[in-house]
Write an enzyme that holds these catalytic residues in place. Structure first.
Site, mmCIF file in Angstrom:
data_model
loop_
_atom_site.group_PDB
_atom_site.id
_atom_site.type_symbol
_atom_site.label_atom_id
_atom_site.label_comp_id
_atom_site.label_asym_id
_atom_site.label_seq_id
_atom_site.Cartn_x
_atom_site.Cartn_y
_atom_site.Cartn_z
ATOM 1 N N HIS A 99 -31.404 8.283 -4.198
ATOM 2 C CA HIS A 99 -30.753 8.521 -2.908
ATOM 3 C C HIS A 99 -31.250 9.831 -2.341
ATOM 4 O O HIS A 99 -31.503 10.774 -3.092
ATOM 5 C CB HIS A 99 -29.223 8.572 -3.084
ATOM 6 C CG HIS A 99 -28.492 8.370 -1.804
ATOM 7 N ND1 HIS A 99 -28.257 9.394 -0.915
ATOM 8 C CD2 HIS A 99 -27.982 7.257 -1.244
ATOM 9 C CE1 HIS A 99 -27.609 8.911 0.130
ATOM 10 N NE2 HIS A 99 -27.430 7.625 -0.030
ATOM 11 N N ASP A 145 -25.769 0.278 -3.932
ATOM 12 C CA ASP A 145 -26.351 -1.068 -3.870
ATOM 13 C C ASP A 145 -26.682 -1.656 -5.225
ATOM 14 O O ASP A 145 -27.007 -2.837 -5.326
ATOM 15 C CB ASP A 145 -27.627 -1.042 -3.012
ATOM 16 C CG ASP A 145 -27.300 -0.802 -1.563
ATOM 17 O OD1 ASP A 145 -26.260 -1.311 -1.120
ATOM 18 O OD2 ASP A 145 -28.060 -0.103 -0.879
HETATM 19 N N1 CMC Z 1 -37.637 3.960 -8.258
HETATM 20 C C1 CMC Z 1 -38.680 4.700 -8.712
HETATM 21 N N2 CMC Z 1 -39.015 5.915 -8.219
HETATM 22 C C2 CMC Z 1 -38.259 6.405 -7.203
HETATM 23 C C3 CMC Z 1 -37.167 5.706 -6.699
HETATM 24 C C4 CMC Z 1 -36.850 4.433 -7.254
HETATM 25 N N3 CMC Z 1 -35.835 3.728 -6.800
HETATM 26 N N4 CMC Z 1 -36.607 6.423 -5.703
HETATM 27 C C5 CMC Z 1 -37.316 7.536 -5.584
HETATM 28 N N5 CMC Z 1 -38.326 7.536 -6.501
HETATM 29 C C6 CMC Z 1 -39.298 8.621 -6.743
HETATM 30 C C7 CMC Z 1 -40.376 8.629 -5.674
HETATM 31 O O1 CMC Z 1 -41.513 7.876 -6.070
HETATM 32 C C8 CMC Z 1 -40.692 10.109 -5.566
HETATM 33 O O2 CMC Z 1 -41.540 10.456 -6.630
HETATM 34 P P1 CMC Z 1 -42.635 11.656 -6.433
HETATM 35 O O3 CMC Z 1 -41.851 12.888 -6.095
HETATM 36 O O4 CMC Z 1 -43.320 11.708 -7.750
HETATM 37 O O5 CMC Z 1 -43.525 11.210 -5.311
HETATM 38 C C9 CMC Z 1 -39.327 10.780 -5.801
HETATM 39 O O6 CMC Z 1 -38.584 9.854 -6.601
HETATM 40 C C10 CMC Z 1 -38.579 11.104 -4.534
HETATM 41 O O7 CMC Z 1 -38.532 9.914 -3.743
HETATM 42 P P2 CMC Z 1 -38.544 9.914 -2.157
HETATM 43 O O8 CMC Z 1 -38.980 8.574 -1.681
HETATM 44 O O9 CMC Z 1 -39.296 11.120 -1.661
HETATM 45 O O10 CMC Z 1 -37.023 10.142 -1.882
HETATM 46 P P3 CMC Z 1 -36.261 9.847 -0.531
HETATM 47 O O11 CMC Z 1 -35.108 10.749 -0.497
HETATM 48 O O12 CMC Z 1 -37.200 9.898 0.633
HETATM 49 O O13 CMC Z 1 -35.804 8.313 -0.678
HETATM 50 C C11 CMC Z 1 -34.558 6.387 -1.207
HETATM 51 C C12 CMC Z 1 -34.532 7.910 -1.027
HETATM 52 C C13 CMC Z 1 -33.121 5.870 -1.326
HETATM 53 C C14 CMC Z 1 -35.194 5.729 0.020
HETATM 54 C C15 CMC Z 1 -35.367 6.066 -2.501
HETATM 55 O O14 CMC Z 1 -34.725 6.614 -3.626
HETATM 56 C C16 CMC Z 1 -35.548 4.559 -2.689
HETATM 57 O O15 CMC Z 1 -36.494 3.986 -2.121
HETATM 58 N N6 CMC Z 1 -34.645 3.877 -3.466
HETATM 59 C C17 CMC Z 1 -34.687 2.448 -3.604
HETATM 60 C C18 CMC Z 1 -34.030 1.808 -2.391
HETATM 61 C C19 CMC Z 1 -32.534 1.955 -2.409
HETATM 62 O O16 CMC Z 1 -31.879 1.709 -3.406
HETATM 63 N N7 CMC Z 1 -31.957 2.304 -1.225
HETATM 64 C C20 CMC Z 1 -30.505 2.359 -1.041
HETATM 65 C C21 CMC Z 1 -29.988 3.736 -0.733
HETATM 66 S S1 CMC Z 1 -28.196 3.821 -0.892
HETATM 67 C C22 CMC Z 1 -27.589 2.802 0.350
HETATM 68 C C23 CMC Z 1 -27.785 3.384 1.717
HETATM 69 O O17 CMC Z 1 -27.186 4.428 2.028
HETATM 70 O O18 CMC Z 1 -28.510 2.774 2.501
#
Ligand code: CMC
Length: 430
Positions: free
Chosen positions: A306, A364
């Site tokens: 998140h 989720d």
């Molecule tokens: N599985 C594997 N690696 C992950 C994941 C994951 N679910 N989420 C983040 N990472 C890694 C990502 O690869 C990155 O690694 P590095 O720093 O080495 O490049 C690091 O963690 C930070 O990720 P980010 O994409 O920069 O983080 P963000 O804050 O931009 O994204 C997120 C947050 C929720 C989009 C992401 O964690 C994700 O894609 N999760 C899966 C989708 C998900 O479950 N979304 C629902 C969110 S809760 C409901 C809502 O409010 O909508």
């Protein structure tokens, strides 16, 4: 005048900026005068360090895993309150008295039907359309049906539009579901509670009696509470930005639904269950953990991670408890996908990759198993999120409209394209 100041040095010049403090949470540096004094913009794609507005509605402490609505912890609201009470709280700022609650429930209930012509509108969609596509279109179309509540300068019309959307969203969501599976629409039954009425509209058929299981109705209601608001997330910011131009509230909520649909946001509940089904059995988990950690593989563990929570999402804990209750009530206590989910969580939480990056289950992760046990197909999951989030969007939209500081949202950019150049005639281009 703020007591605390931040000083930014640029081109040898010191620019003093006010630092503002909220009631809780990090301070913000007010960069509003920055461009005037320095000619520079700030750059923050993804808004990782940017507060886009001032708000009194919802507070999240991502490090501690805390979520408060108007100061009340989500755990207490989910345990002791009901969804319409939370709607009242989000809209008006205080929990209702018994009389206010009865009046509010009555006002929402009076708006549950949709214009009869809307059912004809539905028949224009393909039967195999994704229900979220139907939601974006149909909610956007509400402004074509309810002209008498689109004047955003009139507080009464704003409140009527708000109540209409909270009341009609379950009806439209149930219609999207019925259309999807080829069954007739079921009209709302106003002697049922909000969640029970929704389950009835989804699962009743005209040819037989359908009794809503109170355990499942309570679980549905709690799921709605868990999704009601979440401060300035992508879809809420979309609603605020759309609304900042003066667009009508129905159009703004349709914009929010479109944004919610993405798998990084509300679409993650559908993606999480699809992922669990794809994994299928506990022995395949290591393969998927390895994929999630592989930088060259775009796969991510859905329902994990998140932007704000760097700790267990408090909603995920309540969702997990709700999952157990629903699986018990529906005789699915041995659901193999639950075993996969529990084991996946255990393995991920002990893996240095997830620990170092502070990736925990989010709301989720367990919602898909729960919603499936309630009887919904995966394509409806994000629709249920949209239904519940409508009140949050509306409350945030109303707060913005009522804010005297409100101006159209207009971000700037760091331009890296071609500098000015002269047009070349077609024949002269090499
Ligand atoms: N599985 C594997 N690696 C992950 C994941 C994951 N679910 N989420 C983040 N990472 C890694 C990502 O690869 C990155 O690694 P590095 O720093 O080495 O490049 C690091 O963690 C930070 O990720 P980010 O994409 O920069 O983080 P963000 O804050 O931009 O994204 C997120 C947050 C929720 C989009 C992401 O964690 C994700 O894609 N999760 C899966 C989708 C998900 O479950 N979304 C629902 C969110 S809760 C409901 C809502 O409010 O909508």
């Amino acid at each position: 005048m703020a007591d605390k100041k931040a000083v930014l040095k640029i081109d040898g010049k010191d620019i003093e900026l006010d630092v503002r403090s909220g009631s809780i949470g990090p301070d913000v540096i007010d960069i509003n005068p920055l461009y005037k004094h320095s000619g520079a913009f700030t750059y923050d794609p993804g808004f990782t360090s940017t507060a886009s507005c001032e708000s009194k509605i919802t507070y999240i402490d991502g490090d501690e895993g805390v979520l408060l609505h108007r100061g009340y912890p989500i755990e207490q609201l989910a345990e002791k309150g009901d969804f319409l009470e939370v709607c009242y709280l989000l809209l008006y700022g205080e929990l209702p008295t018994a009389a206010q609650k009865a009046d509010f429930d009555n006002r929402v209930t009076r708006h549950t039907m949709v214009h009869e012509q809307m059912s004809k509108f539905f028949s224009g969609y393909r039967r195999d359309a994704h229900p979220m596509a139907v939601m974006v279109g149909t909610v956007g179309a509400l402004s074509a049906f309810y002209h008498d509540s689109t004047d955003i300068t009139d507080p009464h019309q704003r409140m009527v539009a708000s109540l209409r959307m909270i009341a009609k969203m379950p009806t439209i969501a149930a219609m999207a579901y019925k259309y999807h599976i080829g069954q007739p629409f079921v009209y709302p039954k106003n002697d049922l509670g909000y969640a029970a009425n929704f389950l009835h509209m989804c699962f009743a058929v005209p040819c037989e009696e359908y009794k809503v299981n109170p355990v499942l109705a309570r679980a549905m209601d709690r799921i709605f509470i868990l999704h009601a608001d979440h401060e300035q997330n992508a879809s809420t910011s979309t609603v605020r930005l759309a609304g900042s131009s003066g667009a009508n509230p129905f159009a703004c909520i349709a914009a929010g639904i479109a944004c919610l649909w993405g798998p990084a946001h509300g679409g993650a509940n559908e993606a999480a269950l699809n992922m669990l089904m794809e994994i299928g059995t506990v022995d395949r988990i290591p393969e998927y953990i390895a994929k999630a950690k592989d930088k060259n593989d775009p796969f991510r563990l859905m329902g994990f991670g998140h932007r704000v929570y760097k700790n267990y999402d408090p909603r995920a804990r309540i969702m997990q408890k709700t999952m157990y209750e629903v699986l018990e009530a529906t005789g699915r206590h041995n659901d193999p996908l639950m075993q996969v989910a529990l084991e996946l969580e255990k393995i991920a939480l002990s893996d240095p990759y997830f620990k170092d990056k502070k990736l925990y289950p989010n709301v989720d992760f367990y919602s898909g198993i729960t919603l499936r046990a309630l009887g919904f197909p995966t394509t409806m999951f994000t629709v249920l999120f949209a239904l519940a989030r409508t009140v949050g969007w509306i409350a945030q939209w109303a707060e913005m409209i009522e804010d005297p500081q409100q101006r159209i949202g207009r971000p700037r950019q760091l331009y890296t394209g071609a500098p000015k150049r002269d047009y070349v005639k077609l024949d002269d281009r090499g």
